[in-house]
Design an enzyme around this catalytic site. Structure first.
Site, PDB file in Angstrom:
ATOM      1  N   GLU A 265      11.770   0.204 -51.138  1.00  0.00           N
ATOM      2  CA  GLU A 265      12.241  -1.089 -50.650  1.00  0.00           C
ATOM      3  C   GLU A 265      13.682  -1.275 -51.106  1.00  0.00           C
ATOM      4  O   GLU A 265      14.027  -0.964 -52.247  1.00  0.00           O
ATOM      5  CB  GLU A 265      11.425  -2.261 -51.225  1.00  0.00           C
ATOM      6  CG  GLU A 265      10.016  -2.398 -50.746  1.00  0.00           C
ATOM      7  CD  GLU A 265       9.302  -3.610 -51.347  1.00  0.00           C
ATOM      8  OE1 GLU A 265       8.090  -3.705 -51.172  1.00  0.00           O
ATOM      9  OE2 GLU A 265       9.982  -4.451 -51.992  1.00  0.00           O
ATOM     10  N   GLU A 321       8.847 -13.598 -43.433  1.00  0.00           N
ATOM     11  CA  GLU A 321       7.405 -13.859 -43.522  1.00  0.00           C
ATOM     12  C   GLU A 321       7.171 -15.208 -44.195  1.00  0.00           C
ATOM     13  O   GLU A 321       7.389 -15.361 -45.398  1.00  0.00           O
ATOM     14  CB  GLU A 321       6.731 -12.732 -44.310  1.00  0.00           C
ATOM     15  CG  GLU A 321       6.889 -11.366 -43.658  1.00  0.00           C
ATOM     16  CD  GLU A 321       6.449 -10.231 -44.559  1.00  0.00           C
ATOM     17  OE1 GLU A 321       5.271 -10.208 -44.966  1.00  0.00           O
ATOM     18  OE2 GLU A 321       7.299  -9.377 -44.884  1.00  0.00           O
ATOM     19  N   LYS A 324       4.800 -15.899 -47.585  1.00  0.00           N
ATOM     20  CA  LYS A 324       5.025 -15.274 -48.886  1.00  0.00           C
ATOM     21  C   LYS A 324       5.255 -16.359 -49.934  1.00  0.00           C
ATOM     22  O   LYS A 324       6.045 -17.277 -49.719  1.00  0.00           O
ATOM     23  CB  LYS A 324       6.232 -14.337 -48.843  1.00  0.00           C
ATOM     24  CG  LYS A 324       6.006 -13.071 -48.028  1.00  0.00           C
ATOM     25  CD  LYS A 324       7.077 -12.040 -48.319  1.00  0.00           C
ATOM     26  CE  LYS A 324       6.874 -11.440 -49.693  1.00  0.00           C
ATOM     27  NZ  LYS A 324       7.850 -10.372 -49.987  1.00  0.00           N
ATOM     28  N   GLU A 330      12.057 -15.161 -50.867  1.00  0.00           N
ATOM     29  CA  GLU A 330      10.939 -14.270 -50.554  1.00  0.00           C
ATOM     30  C   GLU A 330      10.551 -14.331 -49.081  1.00  0.00           C
ATOM     31  O   GLU A 330      10.007 -13.382 -48.531  1.00  0.00           O
ATOM     32  CB  GLU A 330       9.728 -14.623 -51.418  1.00  0.00           C
ATOM     33  CG  GLU A 330       9.888 -14.264 -52.881  1.00  0.00           C
ATOM     34  CD  GLU A 330      10.007 -12.763 -53.083  1.00  0.00           C
ATOM     35  OE1 GLU A 330       9.146 -12.025 -52.581  1.00  0.00           O
ATOM     36  OE2 GLU A 330      10.979 -12.331 -53.731  1.00  0.00           O
TER      37      GLU A 330
END
Length: 465
Positions: A265, A321, A324, A330
């Protein structure tokens, strides 16, 4: 000029002769922690539109693995954290997991990497730490049992596996995992010719020390900022290379100087909460375009300690997203919005030159916000009365006298409005507990605002930055 840097997390060393066989093609992480994301088949189309050559998923979702069949995309799947301890002592369970989650799709779905858990060594559960390598071994045996020989087994680690990282040549694994986890893991990775999968975010050390680390140095934008390691004489022009090399030197200390690294990542947030500096579209696009350019360079660039080495990678993430947990950043690492629209232009093949992209919106939060912030009900959550009522009960159970003013007779009780009561509870709870790590999230029902929601004699608690 040369600047002194004291990053929180940092990494370094030599290239394995076998690493040249690995393509530098950049992939993308496909997370699913959103309640508004496109279908797997549509997501695969979008992944292709980004010119990604690989995709990593956080599990082994049948719908996604089916959608990836015959696409030519190399795939990385993941064993859930929660079953690692059981798998570590049960070969039958490992065999069953591979039989259920790999065999039905392989080889039509090009599963090439099987990751056991995600950032397990960042978990507080030490029992799982020590189960990690035994579980990796059993998954490897299970693959062989099923005649699958082209899948590499690994596990992603965060930068907090290091206890020393600066200068890079001082890279050292944490003493609580070095001998009992890291050494046997590196032995396993070397023996199976796999990779040390590493999550590398320059954003986090930068946001922790923005006065010590130059933003351009974290974004690959520095033109005259360098750091020279006093022990090796290696000169660094960006924070990413420092972080990689610190891990390489840590591996060298344990006797494994040549273990290949895979960037599991990396990325930069395109948005976040008001109190989170540097999280914006300009910085996210700049970082991700620059990292793709570096990682896809021909010939490979490598790092100062491993010049010319290939660094395969997955960019985080495909989507913003919205489910999260944690700080607002985040929920804002996506290359795409949930509707499939790009947050900014990017070509993961690295073939688009930086000059071909359209101008980006200028950043507005690269310096800290100074003023008051409140935590209130998010506009999109106002109709969800059941969830708000539950959140009100939760928020009022936190802190000390958190909700006294909204009780009957309190200054904030009238008007008797659920939205106002919940907003007060959010602000009050967050203001009391922010220093202990609390966030303005409340399961996606809350958002930060600089507009004072106080009314009449009712004054909402705030956080002052």
């Amino acid at each position: 000029m040369e600047v002194a840097l004291v990053p929180l997390f940092l990494l370094c060393f030599l290239v394995s002769s076998s690493s040249a066989k690995i393509s530098a093609k950049v992939g993308v992480n496909y997370g699913q922690l959103g309640n508004n994301l496109p279908s797997p088949s549509r997501s695969v189309e979008l992944i292709k539109s980004l010119n990604a050559k690989r995709v990593k998923i956080y599990g082994a979702d049948p719908g996604i693995l089916t959608a990836l069949k015959n696409t030519g995309l190399q795939v990385s799947i993941m064993v859930p954290n929660e079953i690692i301890t059981n798998i570590s002592t049960n070969q039958t369970l490992a065999d069953q997991w591979v039989h259920t989650n790999v065999v039905p799709y392989y080889p039509d779905t090009l599963i090439r990497y099987l990751l056991v858990g995600n950032e397990i060594l960042s978990w507080p559960d030490k029992k799982t730490w020590f189960a990690l390598v035994p579980a990796m071994r059993k998954i490897q045996i299970a693959l062989k049992t099923h005649g699958i020989h082209k899948v590499k087994v690994g596990t992603p680690s965060a930068m907090d596996v290091l206890e020393s990282s600066f200068p890079p040549s001082n890279g050292t694994f944490r003493s609580d995992i070095s001998a009992k986890v890291m050494k046997p893991m590196l032995q396993f990775l070397n023996r199976t010719k796999s990779f040390f999968f590493l999550d590398v975010y320059t954003y986090f050390p930068w946001i922790a020390q923005p006065n010590n680390i130059n933003l351009d140095y974290a974004l690959f934008e520095s033109k005259n900022i360098t750091y020279t390691d006093p022990n090796t004489g290696l000169t660094y022009t960006n924070l990413f290379d420092q972080m990689i090399d610190a891990v390489i030197f840590a591996m060298k200390r344990l006797g494994y100087p040549d273990t290949r690294i895979w960037i599991a990542e990396t990325g930069w947030p395109n948005g976040g909460d008001i109190d989170q500096i540097g999280a914006n579209i300009y910085n996210a696009a700049t970082y991700n375009r620059n990292i793709v350019k570096k990682l896809s360079a021909k010939p490979p660039v490598g790092t100062p300690a491993r010049p010319g080495s290939v660094l395969p990678a997955f960019i985080f993430a495909l989507y913003n997203e919205n489910s999260k947990p944690g700080p607002g950043t985040e929920r804002h690492f996506g290359l795409l919005y949930p509707n499939g629209k790009p947050v900014y232009e990017i070509d993961l093949s690295g073939e688009t030159s930086l000059s071909e992209y359209k101008p980006l919106p200028l950043p507005e939060n690269n310096s800290p916000y100074e003023g008051k912030i409140w935590c209130v009900v998010a506009r999109g959550a106002m109709a969800n009365k059941t969830a708000l009522a539950s959140a009100l009960s939760y928020a009022c159970s936190q802190g000390n006298k958190t909700c006294d003013p909204i009780k009957p007779g309190g200054l904030c009780h009238h008007p008797d409005s659920l939205i106002r009561h919940v907003s007060y509870a959010f602000s009050s709870s967050w203001a009391q507990l922010r220093k202990t790590g609390a966030t303005c999230f409340f399961n996606g029902l809350a958002t930060q605002t600089t507009k004072d929601p106080s009314y009449g004699y009712c004054k909402f608690p705030s956080v002052t930055l």
